[in-house]
Design an enzyme around this catalytic site. Structure first.
Site, PDB file in Angstrom:
ATOM      1  N   VAL A 179       4.506   4.423  -0.527  1.00  0.00           N
ATOM      2  CA  VAL A 179       3.778   4.776  -1.364  1.00  0.00           C
ATOM      3  C   VAL A 179       2.961   5.894  -2.379  1.00  0.00           C
ATOM      4  O   VAL A 179       3.706   6.322  -1.875  1.00  0.00           O
ATOM      5  CB  VAL A 179       2.419   4.704  -0.077  1.00  0.00           C
ATOM      6  N   HIS A 186       0.606  11.976  -1.137  1.00  0.00           N
ATOM      7  CA  HIS A 186      -0.294  12.232   0.468  1.00  0.00           C
ATOM      8  C   HIS A 186       0.750  12.760   1.390  1.00  0.00           C
ATOM      9  O   HIS A 186       1.871  13.405   0.633  1.00  0.00           O
ATOM     10  CB  HIS A 186      -0.378  11.193   0.760  1.00  0.00           C
ATOM     11  N   ASN A 234       6.812  13.264   1.058  1.00  0.00           N
ATOM     12  CA  ASN A 234       8.088  12.458   0.407  1.00  0.00           C
ATOM     13  C   ASN A 234       7.354  12.697  -1.345  1.00  0.00           C
ATOM     14  O   ASN A 234       6.983  11.362  -1.485  1.00  0.00           O
ATOM     15  CB  ASN A 234       8.428  11.468   1.467  1.00  0.00           C
ATOM     16  N   ASP A 278      -2.417   7.013  10.069  1.00  0.00           N
ATOM     17  CA  ASP A 278      -1.569   6.587   9.502  1.00  0.00           C
ATOM     18  C   ASP A 278      -0.840   5.043  10.416  1.00  0.00           C
ATOM     19  O   ASP A 278      -1.930   5.032  11.505  1.00  0.00           O
ATOM     20  CB  ASP A 278      -0.040   7.112  10.084  1.00  0.00           C
ATOM     21  N   HIS A 286       1.412  13.895   4.909  1.00  0.00           N
ATOM     22  CA  HIS A 286       1.661  13.451   6.533  1.00  0.00           C
ATOM     23  C   HIS A 286       1.492  14.273   6.948  1.00  0.00           C
ATOM     24  O   HIS A 286       1.735  16.044   7.029  1.00  0.00           O
ATOM     25  CB  HIS A 286       2.639  12.693   7.368  1.00  0.00           C
ATOM     26  N   GLN A 317       9.493   8.126   0.581  1.00  0.00           N
ATOM     27  CA  GLN A 317       8.457   7.944  -0.315  1.00  0.00           C
ATOM     28  C   GLN A 317       8.128   6.625  -0.704  1.00  0.00           C
ATOM     29  O   GLN A 317       9.126   5.696  -1.771  1.00  0.00           O
ATOM     30  CB  GLN A 317       7.745   8.198  -1.031  1.00  0.00           C
TER      31      GLN A 317
END
Ligand code: AMP
Length: 122
Positions: free
Chosen positions: A100, A104, A91, A33, A106, A98
């Site tokens: 993006v 995904h 998210n 990240d 994390h 969220q």
């Protein structure tokens, strides 16, 4: 929401912008990240075009799903948090934080993370 081919993770997948790659498989890419919240903060994304977890869960093939979660599993070891503990977060949607809109997960770890962070009821 329709998938936006110009989201930042789509550009990373196409190699148009760089990333600090941790792991890559046929089905997934893992990279650090850019604004880490913990000493280890890695994002894992599927290579397919999915907006969020709900979209991935609804539309991805079984092979993609297995490939993605296997990559998450491998990434925890490569990032060195498999033995010390880690948190997996996704998210789903703007109201959940969220920002993006390419699915995904994390991976956070590298220090004690404390107790569960569940939202409080109304
Ligand atoms: P989310 O709120 O779940 O959508 O999280 C998106 C994450 O992507 C945030 O933690 C950002 O710091 C991270 N991020 C945004 N742009 C990049 C980038 N170019 N490379 C790596 N991570 C990024």
């Amino acid at each position: 929401m329709a998938y936006d081919n110009d989201n930042i993770f789509a550009k990373i997948l196409r190699g148009e912008i760089p990333c600090d790659k941790v792991h890559e498989t046929e089905h997934a890419l893992a990279f650090r990240d850019i604004a880490p919240k913990t000493p280890v903060h890695v994002l894992v994304i599927p290579k397919g075009a999915y907006v969020d977890a709900a979209d991935f869960n609804a539309r991805a093939s079984d092979v993609e799903k297995i490939g993605f979660w296997q990559a998450v599993h491998e990434t925890t070891a490569i990032a060195g948090v498999d033995g010390s503990g880690f948190r997996l977060t996704t998210n789903n949607g703007a109201s959940a934080g969220q920002i993006v809109f390419h699915f995904h997960v994390h991976i956070n770890g590298g220090r004690p993370l404390g107790g569960g962070k569940q939202p409080k009821g109304e």
